[in-house]
Structures are given as structure tokens and as C-alpha cells.
Design a protein around this motif. Sequence first.
Motif: not given
Length: 571
Positions: A502-503, A505-506, A526, A529
Motif C-alpha cells: 500500500a505504501k 502504491r501510494d 491491488t 485502487f
Amino acid sequence: MGLYNKYFKRYKLPFLIAVTCVVFEAFCDLLGPTLMSNIINTGIEQGSLSKVYYWGALMLIVTGIGACFAVTRNILASKVSQRMGADLRYDLFKKIMSFSEVSADKLESGSLITRMTNDTAQIVQFNGIMRIFLKAPITCVGSIVLASILNFRLSIIIYSVVAVVGVLIVISMKLSYPRFYKLQKAMDKVNSVVQEYLIGVRLVKAFGTYDKETDKFEEANLNLMKMGVSSQMIITFISPLMTLIVGIGTVVVILTGSKLFLSRLASPGDISAFTIYMAQILTSLIMITNIFNTFVRTKASTSRIKEVIDAEEDFNHDGKAVQLKGAVEFKNVTFAYPNGSGVPAIKDLSFSMREGESLAIIGPTGSGKSTIAWLLLRFYDIDSGEILINDNNIKELDITSVRNAIAIVPQKPMLFSGSVAENISWGNNKSKEDMIKEAAAKAQASFIDKMPEGYHSTLGSSAVNISGGQKQRISIARGILKQAPVLILDDATSALDAVTEAKVRDNLNSKETNQTIITITQRCGTAMFADKILVMDNGRKVGYGTHDELMESCEIYQDIYKTQIESSREA
């Protein structure tokens, strides 16, 4: 011959000098028996010591001159053959680097290694003995001519011997070539088996399949041994047979010469010179046989190297060289892998992305997800349709422009021996240390700072000294550092936990870079988002839209969501 002509032009002058030296060396060798004949006939037989000294001194001078020519041609031949070997290996490696994916699929890596090492060494060896190849026929023909001048009656025996040996050489060549070609193929197989084991050594240990791998190697190794024995069998029979024939010819010369001497039709010097010429002819014929056998093996190696040289190259660089941005579009694209089953891996696929958008591609295994990435990078050419980047058909663009616009993080991270910093900067060799660290931070690769030497820590071959998740984060950092308009993540976060993913991806989805991101994944968590989701099944697009849209309209996506998300919540 085209392969040799190419390198002959590079080393034409030293080659011609070496050839000249060989000719004069052979000439000096041929004078030896004639001078010996004069020593016997005009010196020893007539009791003239001055004649013995005269012809003996002349013989020593000619031998010394011949030795000088021999040393010169040896030095030149060694230098030319080694330089040719170095150039050939370089040209082969350069060619392999420009292989199209079709060529890479066709020629196994184990086979390519054999061709770059063993086959190249065979050509270098043959090039090194080319001096003998030139000298042996000259010596053989010269011996026959000079022997004929000395005594034509005795020379008829030589003609008969040479004719029989010539037939044996032709038979040897015809029988040896297919065997040597099979020998090289068997060597390919051994290299491939060893390479496969080294790549999958951990899997072999995990499954305990040592016996199976040992049996596989033993089979390949025994086959190589059988091919080696088979290829040498012809030489084993032919060489002694040739020696026997020439030996019989020498005995016949002595017997016939004795009768001619009694009839005063031959002198002792002539018979002595004839015996030496027969020895020279024997040596030359054995050399020629060995050369032809080496030539047969070299011919097999040359044809294999020519397969590499003639292999299909990557797409040309004659297209337009432009600075591309991140807008991507597929228009009715259909593609089937060359030399495959013939069933299209992608069927009539259409979708588009604006610059700065993120797209997730999801679907069952074998649905064609990774193929989309290979086609966008133009590893393969599509069968029909169009692929556009910024409204430019990639077939009309310079291939370097296309690939400079795309960074890919592959499903299986490929790292090289060297430092961590070198592996990350591989994506951008002009990057500075702060840029490398920034890319690593975006990839959540903070573990690098804890390594013994930080970014200068050395990774082993294939980075066996770090974990799978660490490999993926270094690979992601490399993709980020390239700063390409399009970033493709081919299941690149499969070894990361949900929080780390998630980190990452952000950090990637930051709108500051305006980078187009294509994420190929099997995780619904995944894909959901991304700005858009492309659902693939059996090479076809079965859904395209946002997560909410697909939850209403795409049954396959709903099944994936229920299987992965809802079932995990219930658990």
C-alpha cells in the motif's frame, strides 16, 4: 565462407605476410632432399669432400632461412587467430544483445554459451592451423613435382599412393561432418542441463530431486560421450590406414629403386631423396587429413555460429525518434506467439489510457496479462491492429524511443552481481546517489541502510543473498529511477505484505510525476485502487472500468473479488 571473408578483410595484411612466409618455408623444406641428393651424388659417391662441404653448407643456410620464415608465420598466425577469436566473441555477444524475442525463444541460452565458447574456440583453433593447411598441400605437391623431376619411373608409385589417400580423405570428410554436428548439439544439451540445475538449485533442494537431476545429467553426459566416440571413430580408422598405405609406398620405392640402381636407371642420391620426399608426402597427407577433419568439425561450428549471426534481430532503429509521453492505446490488437500453438494469446483487444492514469490488468493465469506488456515494449510484433503511444503507432517509431518511454518491473526480479546502488542505477546510469536513495525510499527499500555496507553492499549472482521481497523492492526502485513516462509493474509486489504494498502504491500513484502506471496483478486488493481496471480472460477483454463499475457488470471480476476479499473477511 562469408564468415571468414568478413574477418579476412580485417587482417588482410598480416594474413598475406603469413601466407608468403608459409610459401617460402615450404620451398626451403622442398629443397632439402634435392640438396641431400647432390651431397650423395656429387660429393660422397665421387669422393669430393669440398662438394660435401659446399652442398652441406647450402643445405644449412636454406634450413636456417626456412626456420626464420616458420617463426615469423607462427607469430603472425597466433596473433591473427587470437584477435579473430576476440572479435568473433564480441560480434556474437553484440548480436545476441540485439536478438529479437523470437530468436531468443528459438536459441536456448545453453546452446548460445556453447556457441560463444566451444564453437568459437574451434574456429580459432582452425584459423591457427591454417598455416599448416597452406604448407601441407604445397609441400605435398612440391615433393611430387621434384620427385618426378629426379626420376619419373619412381614417381608413378607416389601418384598411386596420393590417389588412394585422396579417396580416403574424401570418405573421412563425408562421414565425419554429421557426427561432429551431433557432437556440438550434445554439448549444447549438457550445458543446458547444468544451467537449468544452477538456476533452480534451491527448488531441487526443496523437492529433493537430486537423483532425477543426476539422471538427467548422466543421460546428457553419456550421449555427449557416445557422440565424441562416434566422431573420432572415423579418424581412428582412417589415419592408421593412410600411414600403412604410405609406408607400403615407401617400401615399394626402395625395392623398385634398388632394381633401377642395378640397371643404372637411378642413383643412390635419387633413391635417398625419394625416400625423404615420401616421408614429406606422408607427413603432408597426415596433416591434410587432420586439417580436413578439423575443417569438418569447424564447418559444423561455423554453421552453428552462422545461425546466431543470421538470427532475426530486434526491430530496426529506422523509425521516427521522438520524445514520448504516457498516453497508451490498443486498437483491435490480435497476437499469437511465433512458433507457438497458433492460438492467439491476445484477441481483438482495445483499451486506452490518458497520460498520468493508472490501469490494473487482472485475470486468471494465462489470460494474456503479461503479453500486453511485451507487446507494448514491442518485444513481438502484433498480427493485426495498432498499438499507439501519444497517437504514434509504435511500428513507425524508433524502437529505442519506445523503450526509453517505458520502465518495466518484471514478475521475477532480475538482479545482477554488483552493489545495490549499481543494480538500482541500472535503470538510469546518470543518476546520483541522492536520486538512488529517493527511488529506494519510494520502493520502501529501507532495509538497504541496515545492510553491512549500505548501498555499496555486494549482491551475489542473481542476488541469492537477499530475500524475494527485498529483490522486488530493489527492482521497483530501479523502475522508478528510470523516470519513464510509462511504468509497468508485472506482478511486481507479489512478495510484499499488504501494508508495504500500500505504501509503495501510494508513492507510485503520486500525481506529481504525471506517470502512467500499468499494474499487472492477480490480486483484487491491488487492482481496485487503480483509475481503471482491465479484466482479461483467455486473451479477451471481458471487463473494463472502475472497481465499482466492474462489480456491477463483470462476472469474472465479481468472482475474483468474492474469492479473494469477501472470503478473507469471513475467515
